[in-house]
Design a protein around this motif. Structure first.
Motif, PDB file in Angstrom:
ATOM      1  N   UNK A 248       7.102  88.326 107.103  1.00 24.11           N
ATOM      2  CA  UNK A 248       5.819  88.541 107.762  1.00 24.11           C
ATOM      3  C   UNK A 248       5.717  89.932 108.368  1.00 24.11           C
ATOM      4  N   UNK A 249       6.808  90.348 109.015  1.00 29.82           N
ATOM      5  CA  UNK A 249       6.745  91.583 109.799  1.00 29.82           C
ATOM      6  C   UNK A 249       6.992  92.831 108.968  1.00 29.82           C
ATOM      7  N   UNK A 250       7.676  92.673 107.829  1.00 25.16           N
ATOM      8  CA  UNK A 250       8.003  93.856 107.042  1.00 25.16           C
ATOM      9  C   UNK A 250       8.926  94.827 107.746  1.00 25.16           C
ATOM     10  N   UNK A 251       9.751  94.320 108.663  1.00 25.66           N
ATOM     11  CA  UNK A 251      10.708  95.199 109.366  1.00 25.66           C
ATOM     12  C   UNK A 251      11.648  95.854 108.368  1.00 25.66           C
ATOM     13  N   UNK A 252      12.050  97.067 108.696  1.00 32.86           N
ATOM     14  CA  UNK A 252      13.047  97.749 107.872  1.00 32.86           C
ATOM     15  C   UNK A 252      14.247  98.150 108.718  1.00 32.86           C
ATOM     16  N   UNK A 253      15.379  98.222 108.078  1.00 33.98           N
ATOM     17  CA  UNK A 253      16.597  98.700 108.757  1.00 33.98           C
ATOM     18  C   UNK A 253      16.298  99.997 109.505  1.00 33.98           C
ATOM     19  N   UNK A 254      16.758 100.077 110.714  1.00 35.04           N
ATOM     20  CA  UNK A 254      16.566 101.318 111.454  1.00 35.04           C
ATOM     21  C   UNK A 254      15.252 101.391 112.210  1.00 35.04           C
ATOM     22  N   UNK A 255      14.438 100.334 112.107  1.00 34.93           N
ATOM     23  CA  UNK A 255      13.216 100.331 112.921  1.00 34.93           C
ATOM     24  C   UNK A 255      13.584 100.393 114.407  1.00 34.93           C
ATOM     25  N   UNK A 256      12.662 100.897 115.188  1.00 39.65           N
ATOM     26  CA  UNK A 256      12.847 100.994 116.632  1.00 39.65           C
ATOM     27  C   UNK A 256      13.213  99.629 117.226  1.00 39.65           C
TER      28      UNK A 256
END
Lengths: 364, 364
Positions: free
Chosen positions: B205-213
């Motif tokens: 859902x969020x589309x988070x990626x490695x290294x996001x804040x």
């Protein structure tokens, strides 16, 4: 200094843990024009407690980008409080919302029954049942902070509530003490007549009678703050803590509530400023002598006569005098912080300078 | 015990001032059926943090006349926490609302940006900007409580947030640590599959990626509590205080947040229960070894095998295990209270007996 303050001073100096606790609340009584100088306009006084504690904790007001000032531009006593507390290494700060108009943008303790007090000349201060709830909630807060570690704890307790001297006077009168004409003011010209008009209107509206229940008195002609402070003191002394009530004639109303509730106040002292004691228009020593004669009264002998800022020199002319625990904070800097009076004065000047920045109007 | 816990134990024993601080918040993630046992029904889990802290402080829940129980009727670990803290004379208790569903009816600290967390499989946990605000507000709270008196202060920090192991796992995974399948549960049958379904849905859902804040990670797949605890720890250690994180695998997510923010955690230890360490379905030592290998881990070796109440014997069968700072509270009773393990056990039995009264169903 009056009474035997040595135990309170020893506790302030040596207790392993010291909290500086400020109770904040609003009362619509402060919107009566001319009754208080704790804000630039009558309506603005409702925001003062929030701005005071935000500034005290963070060094700047957050809810609005203004420091609470009197109509003459004299800043809140929180300036002196903040400067003084920075001279005490281990002052732990707690701010308590007993009913502020606007929620402060800093971490703060909520009393569940908090609410803004009514304008007592035309409406009750609090709904029935609220005063005893605030009292019990604040008592529980003291138990939480003190634990069973009573004699290891000293609590310095201040307040911020515009028109607090008016509601304090009405509480004392309602409880059967002679307070009319004896409470202080943040202005050099103490508006005793206006305050007593409010008292007469509040007594007439409410139909209070001598001997009414203390909580009923507070709900009719008081405010949410003083009863909360009284509950906090009751809870603290029950655990053996020492309490220093940091304030002026308002703290006499706290003693009056405790007296009528039969609470032992032998571990309570009052700390205030010389400005308040020198005030010819009020009578804190007399009020304490009438209400709780064994309570030590300590006045901090600090002068701002050589301040390079007129806003602070105004303290020598009878403006402000007390508030936000100013006298108790200075006492803590002297006694617990081990600082010289001159250091406290210089710290206040520096803090004021930081606050007004390069505003040339402040100088002169 | 893992790592060098001697400094943390010395501080817990000897620091002049000790606070037991419980952060409370709700997350709608707890309403996913089967994900947590911290409440009799999925919807009821929203009330558990409020009931937990009301009971911890007053000895009874106030908002509703029920003790938080699992579907099997096993009561909240706050029972053991309360019993243990009563064995420490000078435990000062602070409860912090980081976003509870229902306002507690006891004095409590509000973080201004508090809010109930979203159900992370279908919506973000927090609106943009909220995580960093909670972090800063909790940091300021630590500054207020600690003052400059760092090495005179020990803070034992617990939590109550149903489904907290799920959101903690998602935070750790979102921050790049391997946490799936390694977090604990309040049930003997740890629903790892369900938790990982939530993780996958939340990440997709969020589309988070490695290294996001890190704050973005928390706002998408976390909750309001763990970031608040992290901010509190950061503020406390900045002032030189010792912090004992009292909890299970959730506290690993606090360490993960601190690690990603570059906060020095050399004055932080984790205290938990033997029940949690013995849990074959989770891996707190492994999580700490991966996230913050120098952090001491202390497990309190207490057993309820001879409890006269099945609700407490259930702890030996893998129910509850941790929560509301139970492990840290027992440690405080042993180390700061100077009590024998048997005294802690008996205090828990007595408190449970008081709570259930003559309810014969509780015996047997």
């Amino acid at each position: 200094m009056r009474g035997d303050a040595s135990r309170a001073l020893d506790a302030l100096r040596n207790a392993p843990t010291m909290f500086f606790v400020v109770f904040a609340a609003s009362s619509k009584t402060s919107t009566i024009p001319g009754i208080t100088a704790a804000g630039p306009t009558p309506e603005a006084t409702l925001y003062t407690p929030t701005l005071d504690i935000e500034y005290l904790v963070t060094g700047r007001p957050l809810t609005m980008d203004v420091i609470p000032v009197t109509p003459e531009g004299i800043p809140t006593p929180a300036v002196v409080t903040r400067a003084s507390l920075q001279l005490v290494n281990d002052a732990r700060i707690v701010v308590v919302d007993a009913g502020v108009y606007r929620e402060p943008l800093i971490p703060h303790v909520k009393l569940p029954s908090r609410r803004v007090g009514g304008r007592i000349d035309v409406e009750p201060a609090l709904p029935p049942g609220t005063a005893s709830k605030l009292y019990e909630e604040a008592k529980l807060l003291a138990h939480m902070l003190v634990g069973k570690a009573g004699n290891a704890t000293t609590l310095v307790v201040g307040e911020t509530i515009p028109a607090g001297t008016t509601t304090a006077m009405c509480i004392m009168e309602g409880l059967g003490f002679n307070a009319a004409g004896r409470v202080s003011s943040s202005m050099p010209g103490n508006p005793h007549n206006l305050k007593q008009q409010v008292l007469r209107a509040a007594l007439e509206r409410s139909g209070l009678r001598r001997g009414d229940n203390p909580f009923k008195v507070i709900e009719e002609v008081g405010d949410p703050l003083h009863v909360s402070v009284a509950g906090f003191v009751a809870g603290a002394v029950e655990k053996g803590a020492t309490v220093i009530l940091a304030g002026g004639t308002q703290m006499a109303s706290v003693l009056a509530i405790l007296s009528r509730l039969g609470i032992d106040t032998s571990r309570v002292a009052v700390a205030t400023t010389r400005w308040l004691i020198d005030d010819p228009s009020s009578d804190l020593p007399g009020l304490i002598a009438e209400i709780a004669p064994d309570t030590p009264l300590i006045a901090v002998d600090i002068s701002f006569h050589d301040a390079p800022y007129k806003g602070l020199r105004a303290y020598e002319e009878g403006y402000v005098k007390e508030g936000v625990g100013m006298g108790g904070a200075m006492l803590a800097a002297l006694v617990r912080g081990g600082r010289a009076p001159r250091e406290v004065v210089e710290a206040a000047y520096s803090e004021y300078a930081r606050l007004v920045g390069n505003d040339s109007k402040a100088r002169g």
